[in-house]
Scaffold this motif. Structure first.
Motif, PDB file in Angstrom:
ATOM      1  N   THR A  58       0.978  -1.379  -0.172  1.00 30.61           N
ATOM      2  CA  THR A  58      -0.009  -0.109   0.030  1.00 30.61           C
ATOM      3  C   THR A  58       0.933   1.128  -0.011  1.00 30.61           C
ATOM      4  O   THR A  58       2.114   1.197   0.349  1.00 30.61           O
ATOM      5  N   SER A  59       0.271   2.422  -0.173  1.00 33.56           N
ATOM      6  CA  SER A  59       1.030   3.992  -0.350  1.00 33.56           C
ATOM      7  C   SER A  59       0.657   4.275   1.225  1.00 33.56           C
ATOM      8  O   SER A  59       1.626   4.863   1.438  1.00 33.56           O
ATOM      9  N   GLU A  60      -0.206   3.946   1.904  1.00 38.53           N
ATOM     10  CA  GLU A  60      -0.333   4.307   3.456  1.00 38.53           C
ATOM     11  C   GLU A  60      -0.812   3.270   4.105  1.00 38.53           C
ATOM     12  O   GLU A  60      -1.225   2.207   3.446  1.00 38.53           O
ATOM     13  N   PRO A  61      -0.324   3.151   5.623  1.00 39.42           N
ATOM     14  CA  PRO A  61      -0.431   2.155   6.216  1.00 39.42           C
ATOM     15  C   PRO A  61      -2.067   2.191   6.463  1.00 39.42           C
ATOM     16  O   PRO A  61      -2.903   3.120   6.601  1.00 39.42           O
ATOM     17  N   LEU A  62      -2.523   0.931   6.734  1.00 36.23           N
ATOM     18  CA  LEU A  62      -3.883   0.421   7.151  1.00 36.23           C
ATOM     19  C   LEU A  62      -3.941   0.336   8.587  1.00 36.23           C
ATOM     20  O   LEU A  62      -3.277  -0.534   9.189  1.00 36.23           O
ATOM     21  N   PRO A  63      -4.934   1.420   9.105  1.00 41.33           N
ATOM     22  CA  PRO A  63      -4.805   1.441  10.624  1.00 41.33           C
ATOM     23  C   PRO A  63      -5.365  -0.087  11.073  1.00 41.33           C
ATOM     24  O   PRO A  63      -6.544  -0.689  10.940  1.00 41.33           O
ATOM     25  N   LEU A  77      -1.220 -10.152   8.531  1.00 39.64           N
ATOM     26  CA  LEU A  77      -1.341  -9.436   7.420  1.00 39.64           C
ATOM     27  C   LEU A  77       0.032  -8.650   7.310  1.00 39.64           C
ATOM     28  O   LEU A  77       0.469  -7.937   8.116  1.00 39.64           O
ATOM     29  N   ARG A  78       0.916  -8.915   6.487  1.00 42.18           N
ATOM     30  CA  ARG A  78       2.072  -8.071   6.243  1.00 42.18           C
ATOM     31  C   ARG A  78       2.011  -6.910   5.360  1.00 42.18           C
ATOM     32  O   ARG A  78       1.350  -7.046   4.217  1.00 42.18           O
ATOM     33  N   GLN A  79       1.957  -5.566   5.890  1.00 40.18           N
ATOM     34  CA  GLN A  79       1.988  -4.500   5.112  1.00 40.18           C
ATOM     35  C   GLN A  79       3.351  -3.825   4.881  1.00 40.18           C
ATOM     36  O   GLN A  79       4.030  -3.888   5.348  1.00 40.18           O
ATOM     37  N   ILE A  80       3.294  -3.782   3.389  1.00 34.66           N
ATOM     38  CA  ILE A  80       4.548  -3.136   2.880  1.00 34.66           C
ATOM     39  C   ILE A  80       4.374  -1.533   2.285  1.00 34.66           C
ATOM     40  O   ILE A  80       3.189  -1.881   1.293  1.00 34.66           O
ATOM     41  N   ASP A  94       8.525  -8.884  -6.596  1.00 28.40           N
ATOM     42  CA  ASP A  94       9.317  -9.648  -5.562  1.00 28.40           C
ATOM     43  C   ASP A  94       8.435 -10.466  -4.395  1.00 28.40           C
ATOM     44  O   ASP A  94       8.833 -11.592  -4.162  1.00 28.40           O
ATOM     45  N   ALA A  95       7.574  -9.670  -4.129  1.00 27.40           N
ATOM     46  CA  ALA A  95       6.802 -10.419  -2.941  1.00 27.40           C
ATOM     47  C   ALA A  95       6.093 -11.815  -3.651  1.00 27.40           C
ATOM     48  O   ALA A  95       5.945 -12.841  -2.926  1.00 27.40           O
ATOM     49  N   VAL A 104      -0.976 -11.695  -2.716  1.00 30.90           N
ATOM     50  CA  VAL A 104      -0.062 -10.378  -2.344  1.00 30.90           C
ATOM     51  C   VAL A 104      -1.419  -9.546  -3.025  1.00 30.90           C
ATOM     52  O   VAL A 104      -1.598  -9.756  -4.157  1.00 30.90           O
ATOM     53  N   ILE A 105      -1.472  -8.560  -2.447  1.00 32.22           N
ATOM     54  CA  ILE A 105      -2.438  -7.178  -2.829  1.00 32.22           C
ATOM     55  C   ILE A 105      -1.798  -6.266  -2.908  1.00 32.22           C
ATOM     56  O   ILE A 105      -1.042  -5.767  -2.305  1.00 32.22           O
ATOM     57  N   ALA A 106      -2.002  -5.559  -4.353  1.00 28.80           N
ATOM     58  CA  ALA A 106      -1.308  -4.170  -4.568  1.00 28.80           C
ATOM     59  C   ALA A 106      -2.326  -3.507  -5.516  1.00 28.80           C
ATOM     60  O   ALA A 106      -3.180  -3.911  -6.259  1.00 28.80           O
ATOM     61  N   SER A 107      -1.867  -2.289  -5.562  1.00 23.95           N
ATOM     62  CA  SER A 107      -2.437  -1.262  -6.602  1.00 23.95           C
ATOM     63  C   SER A 107      -1.524  -0.593  -7.240  1.00 23.95           C
ATOM     64  O   SER A 107      -1.117   0.790  -7.064  1.00 23.95           O
TER      65      SER A 107
END
Length: 136
Positions: A58-63, A77-80, A94-95, A104-107
């Motif tokens: 993600t671009s921002e941490p998920l609270p 959940l691993r957040q990068i 890479d993930a 792996v979830i990404a946007s």
């Protein structure tokens, strides 16, 4: 994005696993319902494999309180965090390829067919599911 084209060509294929590959989910830009649609799915995915991560780039941490309110265990959940689209694409690749995530979830934004192919090949190499979120 020019360097992304120079990635090695991966030839692995999934071993009878229908949960390997690339899935793209297109969401309405700025729709408040997006979280209520995505987060229950993430909660379900978090419970699928106790041996590997669910990774969300993600671009921002998920609270954590938001995650917990939807039944997501923040410890599963691993957040990068990546702010740059090119960096997010590389980190996603890479993930996927590393094999320590089941999903792996990404946007990473709009992808070319070549970029989709590289991500899909990385998912096969890592026996992983890529969930690409795209907004329009």
């Amino acid at each position: 994005m020019n360097n992304f084209q120079s990635l090695p060509h991966v030839h692995n294929t999934p071993a009878n696993n229908s949960n390997v590959g690339l899935t793209e989910l297109v969401l309405a830009q700025g729709a408040s319902s997006s979280w209520s649609m995505i987060l229950p799915m993430v909660a379900h995915l978090c419970r699928q494999d106790s041996q590997r991560w669910l990774t969300w780039i993600t671009s921002e941490p998920l609270p954590a309180p938001l995650l917990i309110s939807f039944g997501i265990d923040p410890l599963r959940l691993r957040q990068i965090h990546c702010r740059d689209a090119d960096q997010q694409l590389w980190v996603t690749w890479d993930a996927l390829e590393m094999g320590n995530s089941h999903t792996v979830i990404a946007s990473p934004g709009l992808l070319s067919q070549g970029q989709e192919r590289y991500l899909e090949q990385a998912a096969y190499a890592g026996n992983c599911q890529a969930l690409i979120l795209r907004y329009r």
